[in-house]
Design a protein around this motif. Sequence first.
Motif, mmCIF file in Angstrom:
data_model
loop_
_atom_site.group_PDB
_atom_site.id
_atom_site.type_symbol
_atom_site.label_atom_id
_atom_site.label_comp_id
_atom_site.label_asym_id
_atom_site.label_seq_id
_atom_site.Cartn_x
_atom_site.Cartn_y
_atom_site.Cartn_z
ATOM 1 N N GLU A 130 0.843 -1.193 0.000
ATOM 2 C CA GLU A 130 0.000 0.000 0.000
ATOM 3 C C GLU A 130 0.879 1.244 0.000
ATOM 4 O OE1 GLU A 130 -2.674 -0.242 3.334
ATOM 5 O OE2 GLU A 130 -3.600 -2.080 2.570
ATOM 6 N N GLN A 163 -2.721 0.215 -9.211
ATOM 7 C CA GLN A 163 -3.470 -0.263 -8.046
ATOM 8 C C GLN A 163 -3.080 -1.706 -7.730
ATOM 9 O OE1 GLN A 163 -5.808 1.677 -6.305
ATOM 10 N NE2 GLN A 163 -4.928 3.283 -7.599
ATOM 11 N N SER A 189 -2.806 -3.553 -11.347
ATOM 12 C CA SER A 189 -3.634 -3.046 -12.437
ATOM 13 C C SER A 189 -2.768 -2.794 -13.671
ATOM 14 C CB SER A 189 -4.343 -1.760 -12.008
ATOM 15 O OG SER A 189 -3.393 -0.745 -11.726
#
Length: 192
Positions: A91, A110, A126
Amino acid sequence: MLTLPKRAAWPIGIALSSAITVAGGWGLVQFLPRSQTTLPDPIVSIEPHNQKIPQVYWVAGGYPEFQLVPVPLESIKPDTSPKDKLAIAFEQLLTTPPQKHTSSIPAETQLRRFKVMPDGIYVDLSSEFQTGGGSAAMITRLGQIVYTASSLSPESPIWLSIEGEALTTLGGEGLIVEQPLTRASFNEAFPL
């Protein structure tokens, strides 16, 4: 600090991985120029660290010199599971880098899925991960993923996919990506 030339990284890397696991250590990939007409060869430097704390690998320097620089995530609670520690590291990796560092990973990328399995760490990103940049940027962003994912266990194999499909080539110049990726295979397959 121990420095290995690219050609010696694979055979010696296995022995070093064992030594690092016993002594504790983290990997730092430093990219240095070889000539003006080719991309630089990588050099691997190993220094001690606490493997209980995940590290996010950012980029320092610029073409033709890139360095992957680890930044430990000190704020993670000690009782957090290794899987959750790595998820937090990812993250962080997909956010704005800290001062004095950059990221080769496109800002829109992402994390779709993240799993720690017995046969390795699975990272699904992604499609934005594949956009923009030349070979050096693609190699550096791949290194950021491999080194961050393996920051708690440097020998862990990494399985990288994009939109659920295993990554086989990266970027417009078609860098071939053989799975699973490890720190040793990254250093051997992607000399800068």
